[in-house]
Motif scaffolding. Structure first.
Motif, mmCIF file in Angstrom:
data_model
loop_
_atom_site.group_PDB
_atom_site.id
_atom_site.type_symbol
_atom_site.label_atom_id
_atom_site.label_comp_id
_atom_site.label_asym_id
_atom_site.label_seq_id
_atom_site.Cartn_x
_atom_site.Cartn_y
_atom_site.Cartn_z
ATOM 1 N N TYR A 281 0.845 -1.202 0.000
ATOM 2 C CA TYR A 281 0.000 0.000 0.000
ATOM 3 C C TYR A 281 0.880 1.252 0.000
ATOM 4 C CZ TYR A 281 -3.174 3.577 1.778
ATOM 5 O OH TYR A 281 -3.884 4.739 1.950
ATOM 6 N N LYS A 282 1.925 1.217 0.852
ATOM 7 C CA LYS A 282 2.840 2.354 0.945
ATOM 8 C C LYS A 282 3.580 2.577 -0.372
ATOM 9 C CE LYS A 282 3.331 4.286 4.950
ATOM 10 N NZ LYS A 282 2.682 5.578 5.227
ATOM 11 N N ARG A 283 3.811 1.460 -1.105
ATOM 12 C CA ARG A 283 4.478 1.565 -2.413
ATOM 13 C C ARG A 283 3.517 2.043 -3.508
ATOM 14 N NH1 ARG A 283 8.208 -2.309 -4.586
ATOM 15 N NH2 ARG A 283 6.483 -3.524 -5.380
ATOM 16 N N GLY A 284 2.271 2.221 -3.143
ATOM 17 C CA GLY A 284 1.295 2.741 -4.105
ATOM 18 C C GLY A 284 0.492 1.674 -4.832
ATOM 19 N N VAL A 285 0.582 0.421 -4.385
ATOM 20 C CA VAL A 285 -0.169 -0.638 -5.061
ATOM 21 C C VAL A 285 -1.669 -0.509 -4.769
ATOM 22 C CG1 VAL A 285 -0.605 -3.131 -5.109
ATOM 23 C CG2 VAL A 285 1.741 -2.272 -5.084
ATOM 24 N N ARG A 286 -2.461 -0.471 -5.830
ATOM 25 C CA ARG A 286 -3.925 -0.466 -5.710
ATOM 26 C C ARG A 286 -4.443 -1.417 -6.784
ATOM 27 N NH1 ARG A 286 -1.890 2.129 -2.273
ATOM 28 N NH2 ARG A 286 -2.316 4.246 -1.588
ATOM 29 N N CYS A 287 -5.287 -2.349 -6.399
ATOM 30 C CA CYS A 287 -5.791 -3.301 -7.388
ATOM 31 C C CYS A 287 -7.197 -2.928 -7.830
ATOM 32 C CB CYS A 287 -5.781 -4.712 -6.810
ATOM 33 S SG CYS A 287 -4.103 -5.288 -6.508
ATOM 34 N N GLY A 288 -7.526 -3.365 -9.039
ATOM 35 C CA GLY A 288 -8.852 -3.069 -9.592
ATOM 36 C C GLY A 288 -9.870 -4.110 -9.131
ATOM 37 N N TRP A 289 -11.144 -3.859 -9.465
ATOM 38 C CA TRP A 289 -12.209 -4.800 -9.080
ATOM 39 C C TRP A 289 -12.143 -6.084 -9.883
ATOM 40 C CZ3 TRP A 289 -12.769 -3.098 -4.704
ATOM 41 C CH2 TRP A 289 -12.994 -1.757 -4.404
ATOM 42 N N ASP A 290 -11.282 -6.090 -10.908
ATOM 43 C CA ASP A 290 -11.106 -7.325 -11.680
ATOM 44 C C ASP A 290 -9.943 -8.156 -11.152
ATOM 45 O OD1 ASP A 290 -9.314 -5.404 -12.427
ATOM 46 O OD2 ASP A 290 -9.403 -5.825 -14.581
ATOM 47 N N LEU A 291 -9.453 -7.832 -9.960
ATOM 48 C CA LEU A 291 -8.394 -8.652 -9.346
ATOM 49 C C LEU A 291 -8.865 -10.106 -9.314
ATOM 50 C CD1 LEU A 291 -5.689 -8.804 -7.689
ATOM 51 C CD2 LEU A 291 -7.096 -8.631 -5.631
ATOM 52 N N ASN A 292 -7.964 -11.002 -9.710
ATOM 53 C CA ASN A 292 -8.355 -12.416 -9.790
ATOM 54 C C ASN A 292 -7.441 -13.272 -8.919
ATOM 55 O OD1 ASN A 292 -9.811 -14.609 -10.659
ATOM 56 N ND2 ASN A 292 -9.346 -14.303 -12.839
ATOM 57 N N ALA A 293 -7.843 -14.500 -8.653
ATOM 58 C CA ALA A 293 -6.974 -15.464 -7.984
ATOM 59 C C ALA A 293 -5.977 -15.968 -9.023
ATOM 60 C CB ALA A 293 -7.796 -16.622 -7.455
ATOM 61 N N ILE A 294 -4.682 -16.016 -8.658
ATOM 62 C CA ILE A 294 -3.656 -16.464 -9.604
ATOM 63 C C ILE A 294 -2.917 -17.623 -8.944
ATOM 64 C CG2 ILE A 294 -1.726 -15.730 -11.090
ATOM 65 C CD1 ILE A 294 -2.710 -12.770 -10.263
ATOM 66 N N PRO A 295 -3.336 -18.878 -9.237
ATOM 67 C CA PRO A 295 -2.811 -20.037 -8.492
ATOM 68 C C PRO A 295 -1.309 -20.225 -8.596
ATOM 69 C CG PRO A 295 -4.319 -20.723 -10.247
ATOM 70 C CD PRO A 295 -4.382 -19.244 -10.183
ATOM 71 N N ASN A 296 -0.687 -19.776 -9.726
ATOM 72 C CA ASN A 296 0.763 -19.985 -9.867
ATOM 73 C C ASN A 296 1.526 -18.660 -9.917
ATOM 74 O OD1 ASN A 296 -0.279 -19.173 -12.211
ATOM 75 N ND2 ASN A 296 0.590 -20.781 -13.502
ATOM 76 N N LEU A 297 1.041 -17.683 -9.223
ATOM 77 C CA LEU A 297 1.664 -16.349 -9.193
ATOM 78 C C LEU A 297 3.129 -16.441 -8.764
ATOM 79 C CD1 LEU A 297 0.971 -13.243 -9.345
ATOM 80 C CD2 LEU A 297 0.563 -13.359 -6.884
ATOM 81 N N LYS A 298 4.008 -15.754 -9.516
ATOM 82 C CA LYS A 298 5.442 -15.749 -9.177
ATOM 83 C C LYS A 298 5.728 -14.593 -8.232
ATOM 84 C CE LYS A 298 6.634 -18.837 -12.424
ATOM 85 N NZ LYS A 298 5.274 -19.386 -12.381
ATOM 86 N N LEU A 299 6.707 -14.796 -7.360
ATOM 87 C CA LEU A 299 7.081 -13.728 -6.434
ATOM 88 C C LEU A 299 7.638 -12.552 -7.237
ATOM 89 C CD1 LEU A 299 7.300 -12.930 -3.436
ATOM 90 C CD2 LEU A 299 9.609 -13.861 -3.438
ATOM 91 N N GLY A 300 7.127 -11.371 -6.996
ATOM 92 C CA GLY A 300 7.612 -10.187 -7.708
ATOM 93 C C GLY A 300 6.836 -9.920 -8.992
ATOM 94 N N GLU A 301 5.971 -10.886 -9.401
ATOM 95 C CA GLU A 301 5.172 -10.700 -10.625
ATOM 96 C C GLU A 301 4.170 -9.584 -10.368
ATOM 97 O OE1 GLU A 301 2.082 -13.501 -13.048
ATOM 98 O OE2 GLU A 301 3.825 -14.510 -12.200
ATOM 99 N N ARG A 302 3.897 -8.811 -11.431
ATOM 100 C CA ARG A 302 2.993 -7.690 -11.288
ATOM 101 C C ARG A 302 1.584 -8.202 -10.975
ATOM 102 N NH1 ARG A 302 0.161 -4.612 -14.758
ATOM 103 N NH2 ARG A 302 0.118 -2.388 -14.279
ATOM 104 N N ILE A 303 1.021 -7.728 -9.867
ATOM 105 C CA ILE A 303 -0.368 -8.083 -9.561
ATOM 106 C C ILE A 303 -1.214 -6.963 -10.142
ATOM 107 C CG2 ILE A 303 -2.064 -8.412 -7.698
ATOM 108 C CD1 ILE A 303 0.235 -9.591 -6.014
#
Ligand code: KG4
Ligand code: ZN
Length: 346
Positions: free
Chosen positions: A321-343
């Motif tokens: 949050y402090k880094r400015g990350v804000r997700c949209g309402w289309d945020l989805n579950a990503i079962p194989n999300l990589k560390l550091g990958e853009r959410i």
């Protein structure tokens, strides 16, 4: 609660078999930490059944969120942002948390922050070690992951080693099942090992040829299974405590050796443990001693913050949050999300 500067994060975690919610203040202070564990339900089947996990999450999610707010003494309107694990994990399980977080954030008009589950595990170290700041090296060992991560800054990660096959916790669970200890295996192997001789049986310590910091646990797991089958075929009794202690030593030796080598190579003077296996008493002891020998400061969370919980997601969510990350309402579950990958939304 009047202070405008205060950042209160409501966090949700549902990536596997814990339905959890927490409220975290300014990234390091846990005001509440509610965990509904489904372990009893899955014990029947000897492991997590994804469909059952999803259904139970649906049943429990609103309850744990309400309790997290009540325990923290915070109203939904006082919350600054809603953070949620959006991956990696079981897709159906993740979806429950992500949907709940989106609904709450939308209804209460709060920003939504998606969090990587491993980032959460790493950030659990900040809760009880207020002085800990990046850079440091973190060994993340859980039921689904075994990663060596260089934490370069808040939200900045470089994976320097990973498992090529089974995760460390998975190996604990499978070996426990093979010697008749049941599920979940990690804590049971830890417990019974205290009565066993770690030198009784020599199990292999696998080296991964082309990478000094990668792990491989499937060979070790097979060696234990072969040993147990051999005993059974010869009609010999399996000494559970000796097998558990010898297996545990093999895992801990490899984890400790690789972590120290990586810490030295990356010039890290701080090393932290994270994930469910980080609560293993032998691993904590061995890593603590090895770090002391090398002049490396050693950190680990309390067991309740090692296994899955939402407080760690609240901490990670705060820094995102402090880094400015804000997700949209289309945020989805990503079962194989990589560390550091853009959410989504970053
Ligand atoms: O982090 P976690 O709760 O879930 C995942 O993200 O996977 O980790 C669960 C894993 C299980 O494999 C469990 O057997 C292991 O952590 N575990 C342990 C101990 N406590 C939990 N392994 C070894 N020793 C323990 N004391
Ligand atoms: Zn986890």
């Amino acid at each position: 609660m009047e202070n405008k500067e205060e950042v209160l994060v409501l966090a949700i975690e549902s990536s596997c078999d814990e339905t959890a919610a927490a409220v975290v203040k300014d990234g390091r202070e846990v005001l509440s930490n509610i965990i509904y564990s489904q372990i009893d339900l899955h014990t029947l089947y000897g492991g997590v059944v994804p469909e059952i996990a999803s259904r139970k999450h649906i049943e429990k999610i609103n309850q744990v969120v309400e309790r997290a707010l009540a325990d923290a003494g915070v109203l939904l309107e006082q919350i600054t942002a809603v953070a949620v694990t959006c991956g990696p994990g079981l897709v159906g399980a993740l979806l429950v948390g992500v949907s709940a977080a989106k609904a709450i954030a939308f209804a209460a008009d709060k920003p939504l922050v998606g969090v990587h589950h491993i980032e959460g595990h790493i950030c659990a170290n900040y809760i009880e070690n207020r002085e800990l700041e990046p850079p440091f090296l973190c060994l993340v060992v859980s039921g689904g992951h075994s990663h060596l991560v260089m934490v370069k800054g808040y939200g900045e990660y470089e994976v320097v080693g990973r498992t090529r096959d089974d995760a460390a916790g998975e190996a604990f669970d499978k070996v426990a099942r093979a010697i008749g200890l049941g599920y979940p295996g990690g804590p049971k192997v830890d417990q019974i090992s205290r009565e066993g001789n770690p030198e009784a049986i020599f199990f292999p310590r696998a080296k991964v040829g082309d990478s000094a910091y990668d792990f491989s646990f499937s060979g070790l797991k097979s060696a234990v299974l072969n040993y147990v089958n051999g005993c059974k075929m010869r009609g010999e009794a399996v000494n559970q405590a000796d097998v558990a202690a010898s297996f545990q030593k093999a895992v801990v030796d490899v984890l400790t050796e690789h972590s120290i080598h990586a810490a030295v190579a990356y010039k890290a003077d701080k090393l932290a443990l994270a994930g469910g296996v980080a609560s293993n008493s032998h691993l904590r002891e061995a890593m603590g001693k090895a770090c002391a020998r090398c002049g490396i400061a050693f950190y680990h969370p309390s067991p309740v913050f090692c296994t899955d919980n939402a407080a760690m997601i609240g901490v990670a969510g705060y820094y995102e949050y402090k880094r400015g990350v804000r997700c949209g309402w289309d945020l989805n579950a990503i079962p194989n999300l990589k560390l550091g990958e853009r959410i989504h939304g970053r």
